[in-house]
Design an enzyme around this catalytic site. Sequence first.
Site, PDB file in Angstrom:
ATOM      1  N   LYS A 114       0.069  -8.602  13.123  1.00 52.11           N
ATOM      2  CA  LYS A 114      -0.767  -7.356  12.019  1.00 52.11           C
ATOM      3  C   LYS A 114      -2.953  -7.876  12.990  1.00 52.11           C
ATOM      4  O   LYS A 114      -2.583  -8.398  12.403  1.00 52.11           O
ATOM      5  CB  LYS A 114      -1.160  -7.218  11.138  1.00 52.11           C
ATOM      6  CG  LYS A 114      -1.886  -6.274  10.648  1.00 52.11           C
ATOM      7  CD  LYS A 114      -2.412  -6.120   9.002  1.00 52.11           C
ATOM      8  CE  LYS A 114      -2.751  -5.214   7.803  1.00 52.11           C
ATOM      9  NZ  LYS A 114      -3.262  -5.345   6.849  1.00 52.11           N
ATOM     10  N   GLU A 156      -2.017 -29.674  28.096  1.00 53.08           N
ATOM     11  CA  GLU A 156      -3.360 -30.535  27.963  1.00 53.08           C
ATOM     12  C   GLU A 156      -2.592 -31.788  27.565  1.00 53.08           C
ATOM     13  O   GLU A 156      -3.177 -32.811  27.327  1.00 53.08           O
ATOM     14  CB  GLU A 156      -4.151 -30.057  27.562  1.00 53.08           C
ATOM     15  CG  GLU A 156      -4.982 -29.138  28.652  1.00 53.08           C
ATOM     16  CD  GLU A 156      -6.249 -28.884  27.922  1.00 53.08           C
ATOM     17  OE1 GLU A 156      -7.353 -30.447  28.016  1.00 53.08           O
ATOM     18  OE2 GLU A 156      -6.811 -27.535  28.106  1.00 53.08           O
ATOM     19  N   THR A 166       1.046  -1.121   0.188  1.00 52.86           N
ATOM     20  CA  THR A 166       0.136   0.011  -0.066  1.00 52.86           C
ATOM     21  C   THR A 166       0.862   1.371  -0.058  1.00 52.86           C
ATOM     22  O   THR A 166       0.287   2.274  -0.822  1.00 52.86           O
ATOM     23  CB  THR A 166      -0.730  -0.167   1.101  1.00 52.86           C
ATOM     24  OG1 THR A 166      -2.028  -1.356   1.014  1.00 52.86           O
ATOM     25  CG2 THR A 166      -1.878   1.598   1.327  1.00 52.86           C
ATOM     26  N   TYR A 198      -0.956  -1.516  -7.875  1.00 47.33           N
ATOM     27  CA  TYR A 198       1.184  -1.552  -7.908  1.00 47.33           C
ATOM     28  C   TYR A 198       1.208  -0.985  -8.751  1.00 47.33           C
ATOM     29  O   TYR A 198       1.028  -1.407  -9.952  1.00 47.33           O
ATOM     30  CB  TYR A 198       1.130  -2.925  -6.935  1.00 47.33           C
ATOM     31  CG  TYR A 198       0.816  -3.340  -6.384  1.00 47.33           C
ATOM     32  CD1 TYR A 198       0.930  -2.481  -4.453  1.00 47.33           C
ATOM     33  CD2 TYR A 198      -0.020  -3.902  -6.327  1.00 47.33           C
ATOM     34  CE1 TYR A 198       0.071  -2.846  -3.180  1.00 47.33           C
ATOM     35  CE2 TYR A 198      -0.920  -4.657  -4.982  1.00 47.33           C
ATOM     36  CZ  TYR A 198      -0.712  -4.255  -3.688  1.00 47.33           C
ATOM     37  OH  TYR A 198      -1.788  -4.196  -2.629  1.00 47.33           O
ATOM     38  N   THR A 244       1.964  -4.858   4.196  1.00 43.59           N
ATOM     39  CA  THR A 244       0.846  -4.219   5.551  1.00 43.59           C
ATOM     40  C   THR A 244       0.580  -6.211   6.030  1.00 43.59           C
ATOM     41  O   THR A 244       0.453  -6.713   6.778  1.00 43.59           O
ATOM     42  CB  THR A 244       0.577  -3.802   6.653  1.00 43.59           C
ATOM     43  OG1 THR A 244      -0.839  -4.091   5.536  1.00 43.59           O
ATOM     44  CG2 THR A 244       1.119  -2.803   5.948  1.00 43.59           C
ATOM     45  N   ASP A 245       0.273  -6.747   4.544  1.00 42.13           N
ATOM     46  CA  ASP A 245      -0.955  -7.900   4.983  1.00 42.13           C
ATOM     47  C   ASP A 245      -0.053  -9.787   5.752  1.00 42.13           C
ATOM     48  O   ASP A 245       0.538  -9.944   6.602  1.00 42.13           O
ATOM     49  CB  ASP A 245      -0.856  -8.931   4.158  1.00 42.13           C
ATOM     50  CG  ASP A 245      -2.295  -7.656   3.459  1.00 42.13           C
ATOM     51  OD1 ASP A 245      -3.191  -7.040   4.340  1.00 42.13           O
ATOM     52  OD2 ASP A 245      -2.680  -8.434   2.681  1.00 42.13           O
TER      53      ASP A 245
END
Length: 326
Positions: free
Chosen positions: A165, A283, A15, A28, A92-93
Amino acid sequence: MADREAILVLTTGGTIVSHYDGEGRKRYPDLSASAEPLVAMAERAGQRAEVEAIASVGSQDMGRIVWHDLVARIRRAAEEDRWRGVVVTHGTDTLEETAFLLELLVDPPIALVLTGAMLAADNPSSDGPANFAAALSVAAHVRTAAQGALVVMDDEIHAARRVFKRATHGARAFASSGEGPVGFVTAGYVEYGSAAAPFPHRFGQVEPALLPEVGLLACHADMNPHLCRATLAVMPGGVVVAGLGDGNVPAPIAHELAAFVARGGIVVRSSRVDGGRVPCGGEIDDDLMGFVAANDLSPCKARLLLQCLLADGETERERIQAAFDA
Ligand code: GLU
């Protein structure tokens, strides 16, 4: 130019360089034009930076091909005597994944900072210029090289190991698990609090293109074991389980995973809970089942570490557990 004065900026897309077309879709720039917005931002930030384009992708398409070029360039930069540090701009993903992988693969270490933006470059309120300026300041700081890979967003400095994120939209979309950010940037002034404690194992010889496939299996209530079986069938080396709570898996899934371990596969239990630590035991009796516990690594980062360990020839469960506990 004096030694180690300039910052090398490597752009990969995201982005921070994107804009919206007339139909409201994110675009992009072509690779040849992808560095331009960053060159302008670097000039405005007044830092001595040189910008090189590595890729121009949304980071949902980040993977071993771009990682190969990125890692090769940073490894070379670490050997050159002219860079004070490297800033990588990224979508950012998957920013946290690339940050952690770079921390694992770049040896010798160099000041290494990743940043991005939540609002596109053509949005008048874009966070890109401020994030980029802060990232340049952090890369230039004398203490940064010892901190491993760092992510700078919203004037916060996050350790690669702990950053994630936390929001799909809006500002303040990044956070660190545990004790929070390792530092802050205020109008270009960098202040470190706690040390980032970079991951102690480095894989300076591992090539991203040769990372073995490792599956990631998301656990949920009422889970069908066929899904687990299908994943294991195509991921013979290893699988990371994004388990429930502190890494629990439903009994039928545990049964499939134990059979996988008996066939020589490696199973790492992590948690789908953000920031959730998964210790050995609890557990599930990991010694009995032959599983590895992911400790503080999120599922996607546990997956990258297991890939690196396997690529490095590590197949012993105890030694793999020791690497996760390091
Ligand atoms: N999905 C895109 C990416 O990760 C845009 C998200 C962003 O950069 O914030 O590159």
